[in-house]
Design a protein around this motif. Sequence first.
Motif, PDB file in Angstrom:
ATOM      1  N   TYR A  85      31.185  39.956  28.265  1.00 41.17           N
ATOM      2  CA  TYR A  85      32.515  40.452  28.561  1.00 41.17           C
ATOM      3  C   TYR A  85      33.422  39.103  29.359  1.00 41.17           C
ATOM      4  CZ  TYR A  85      36.297  43.115  30.779  1.00 41.17           C
ATOM      5  OH  TYR A  85      37.265  43.653  31.179  1.00 41.17           O
ATOM      6  N   LEU A  86      33.066  38.324  29.911  1.00 40.10           N
ATOM      7  CA  LEU A  86      33.924  37.249  30.409  1.00 40.10           C
ATOM      8  C   LEU A  86      34.234  36.359  29.371  1.00 40.10           C
ATOM      9  CD1 LEU A  86      32.420  36.718  34.034  1.00 40.10           C
ATOM     10  CD2 LEU A  86      34.505  37.929  33.338  1.00 40.10           C
ATOM     11  N   LYS A  87      33.569  36.194  28.142  1.00 37.57           N
ATOM     12  CA  LYS A  87      33.787  35.357  26.910  1.00 37.57           C
ATOM     13  C   LYS A  87      35.177  35.906  26.396  1.00 37.57           C
ATOM     14  CE  LYS A  87      29.154  34.131  25.934  1.00 37.57           C
ATOM     15  NZ  LYS A  87      28.056  34.245  24.618  1.00 37.57           N
ATOM     16  N   GLY A  88      35.583  37.162  26.588  1.00 40.32           N
ATOM     17  CA  GLY A  88      37.056  37.539  26.283  1.00 40.32           C
ATOM     18  C   GLY A  88      38.000  37.632  26.924  1.00 40.32           C
ATOM     19  N   ALA A  89      37.841  36.954  28.374  1.00 36.88           N
ATOM     20  CA  ALA A  89      38.635  36.796  29.289  1.00 36.88           C
ATOM     21  C   ALA A  89      39.874  35.941  28.796  1.00 36.88           C
ATOM     22  CB  ALA A  89      38.214  36.634  30.761  1.00 36.88           C
ATOM     23  N   PRO A  90      39.543  34.766  28.433  1.00 42.29           N
ATOM     24  CA  PRO A  90      40.764  33.642  28.064  1.00 42.29           C
ATOM     25  C   PRO A  90      41.467  34.135  27.062  1.00 42.29           C
ATOM     26  CG  PRO A  90      38.649  32.568  27.988  1.00 42.29           C
ATOM     27  CD  PRO A  90      38.318  34.217  28.194  1.00 42.29           C
ATOM     28  N   VAL A  91      41.202  35.151  26.014  1.00 38.86           N
ATOM     29  CA  VAL A  91      41.896  35.865  25.093  1.00 38.86           C
ATOM     30  C   VAL A  91      42.738  36.949  25.770  1.00 38.86           C
ATOM     31  CG1 VAL A  91      41.900  37.388  22.963  1.00 38.86           C
ATOM     32  CG2 VAL A  91      40.382  35.464  23.171  1.00 38.86           C
ATOM     33  N   ILE A  92      42.261  37.626  26.687  1.00 39.80           N
ATOM     34  CA  ILE A  92      43.006  38.560  27.244  1.00 39.80           C
ATOM     35  C   ILE A  92      44.277  37.905  27.916  1.00 39.80           C
ATOM     36  CG2 ILE A  92      43.107  40.565  29.029  1.00 39.80           C
ATOM     37  CD1 ILE A  92      40.456  41.261  28.350  1.00 39.80           C
ATOM     38  N   LEU A  93      43.909  37.016  28.507  1.00 40.08           N
ATOM     39  CA  LEU A  93      44.825  36.283  29.558  1.00 40.08           C
ATOM     40  C   LEU A  93      45.972  35.639  28.466  1.00 40.08           C
ATOM     41  CD1 LEU A  93      45.722  35.211  32.377  1.00 40.08           C
ATOM     42  CD2 LEU A  93      44.247  33.375  32.142  1.00 40.08           C
ATOM     43  N   ALA A  94      45.595  35.086  27.577  1.00 41.60           N
ATOM     44  CA  ALA A  94      46.385  34.288  26.545  1.00 41.60           C
ATOM     45  C   ALA A  94      47.349  35.355  25.984  1.00 41.60           C
ATOM     46  CB  ALA A  94      45.729  33.577  25.329  1.00 41.60           C
ATOM     47  N   VAL A  95      46.897  36.563  25.400  1.00 42.25           N
ATOM     48  CA  VAL A  95      47.772  37.543  24.864  1.00 42.25           C
ATOM     49  C   VAL A  95      48.864  38.140  26.000  1.00 42.25           C
ATOM     50  CG1 VAL A  95      47.857  39.620  24.003  1.00 42.25           C
ATOM     51  CG2 VAL A  95      46.246  38.248  23.314  1.00 42.25           C
ATOM     52  N   ALA A  96      48.302  38.440  27.253  1.00 39.35           N
ATOM     53  CA  ALA A  96      49.068  38.909  28.274  1.00 39.35           C
ATOM     54  C   ALA A  96      50.185  37.934  28.829  1.00 39.35           C
ATOM     55  CB  ALA A  96      48.364  39.366  29.573  1.00 39.35           C
ATOM     56  N   LEU A  97      49.822  36.604  28.762  1.00 41.27           N
ATOM     57  CA  LEU A  97      50.769  35.702  29.121  1.00 41.27           C
ATOM     58  C   LEU A  97      51.992  35.461  27.954  1.00 41.27           C
ATOM     59  CD1 LEU A  97      48.828  32.918  30.903  1.00 41.27           C
ATOM     60  CD2 LEU A  97      50.474  34.557  32.123  1.00 41.27           C
ATOM     61  N   TYR A  98      51.631  35.411  26.730  1.00 34.99           N
ATOM     62  CA  TYR A  98      52.421  35.262  25.614  1.00 34.99           C
ATOM     63  C   TYR A  98      53.265  36.620  25.627  1.00 34.99           C
ATOM     64  CZ  TYR A  98      54.348  35.122  20.884  1.00 34.99           C
ATOM     65  OH  TYR A  98      54.965  35.019  20.004  1.00 34.99           O
ATOM     66  N   TYR A  99      52.907  37.743  25.838  1.00 33.95           N
ATOM     67  CA  TYR A  99      53.510  38.809  25.900  1.00 33.95           C
ATOM     68  C   TYR A  99      54.539  39.035  27.112  1.00 33.95           C
ATOM     69  CZ  TYR A  99      54.969  43.772  26.119  1.00 33.95           C
ATOM     70  OH  TYR A  99      55.675  45.014  26.182  1.00 33.95           O
ATOM     71  N   ALA A 100      54.018  38.488  28.205  1.00 33.52           N
ATOM     72  CA  ALA A 100      55.052  38.446  29.225  1.00 33.52           C
ATOM     73  C   ALA A 100      56.187  37.403  29.026  1.00 33.52           C
ATOM     74  CB  ALA A 100      54.304  38.051  30.449  1.00 33.52           C
ATOM     75  N   SER A 101      55.812  36.329  28.401  1.00 27.13           N
ATOM     76  CA  SER A 101      57.238  35.470  28.266  1.00 27.13           C
ATOM     77  C   SER A 101      57.908  35.753  27.018  1.00 27.13           C
ATOM     78  CB  SER A 101      56.267  34.015  27.891  1.00 27.13           C
ATOM     79  OG  SER A 101      55.998  33.993  26.450  1.00 27.13           O
ATOM     80  N   ASP A 102      57.382  36.499  26.012  1.00 32.21           N
ATOM     81  CA  ASP A 102      58.167  37.163  24.990  1.00 32.21           C
ATOM     82  C   ASP A 102      59.059  38.127  25.641  1.00 32.21           C
ATOM     83  OD1 ASP A 102      58.822  37.246  22.104  1.00 32.21           O
ATOM     84  OD2 ASP A 102      57.889  39.090  22.229  1.00 32.21           O
ATOM     85  N   VAL A 103      58.837  39.051  26.385  1.00 35.93           N
ATOM     86  CA  VAL A 103      59.401  40.297  26.917  1.00 35.93           C
ATOM     87  C   VAL A 103      60.394  39.424  27.961  1.00 35.93           C
ATOM     88  CG1 VAL A 103      59.436  42.244  28.294  1.00 35.93           C
ATOM     89  CG2 VAL A 103      57.816  41.942  26.712  1.00 35.93           C
ATOM     90  N   GLY A 104      60.039  38.354  28.411  1.00 30.25           N
ATOM     91  CA  GLY A 104      61.353  37.842  29.316  1.00 30.25           C
ATOM     92  C   GLY A 104      60.859  37.598  30.807  1.00 30.25           C
ATOM     93  N   PHE A 105      59.515  38.032  31.276  1.00 27.88           N
ATOM     94  CA  PHE A 105      58.843  37.790  32.271  1.00 27.88           C
ATOM     95  C   PHE A 105      58.876  36.264  32.766  1.00 27.88           C
ATOM     96  CE2 PHE A 105      56.779  41.869  31.687  1.00 27.88           C
ATOM     97  CZ  PHE A 105      57.544  42.497  32.511  1.00 27.88           C
ATOM     98  N   TYR A 106      59.059  35.940  34.076  1.00 24.57           N
ATOM     99  CA  TYR A 106      58.725  34.442  34.280  1.00 24.57           C
ATOM    100  C   TYR A 106      57.330  34.029  34.107  1.00 24.57           C
ATOM    101  CZ  TYR A 106      58.344  30.500  37.254  1.00 24.57           C
ATOM    102  OH  TYR A 106      58.122  29.151  37.543  1.00 24.57           O
TER     103      TYR A 106
END
Length: 91
Positions: free
Chosen positions: A65-86
């Motif tokens: 399960y933890l092997k997928g954590a970097p992917v989840i984190l990367a997608v969440a950070l990319y989405y947050a920056s795309d939406v305009g979150f700091y």
Amino acid sequence: MKESAIIAWTSMYIAVGSMALICAVLAVVVTGSDWYTRTWRPALSRKLDFVLLVPKIWLRWQINYLKGAPVILAVALYYASDVGFYVFWDI
């Protein structure tokens, strides 16, 4: 809080939750596949091995399960920056 911010936060939580669910299901599939193909098989020669079987399977699932954590984190950070979150790289 503005309505658009609430919608953005809600959609981000839904997206991350969905990815975590997909990761969990894929970890179950990989753990089962490892067991079935004998890539990973815990020893079952003693009584103690049978007692520790469930924790060993759970630990293997956690590793998968933890092997997928970097992917989840990367997608969440990319989405947050795309939406305009700091995000830390927008400094």
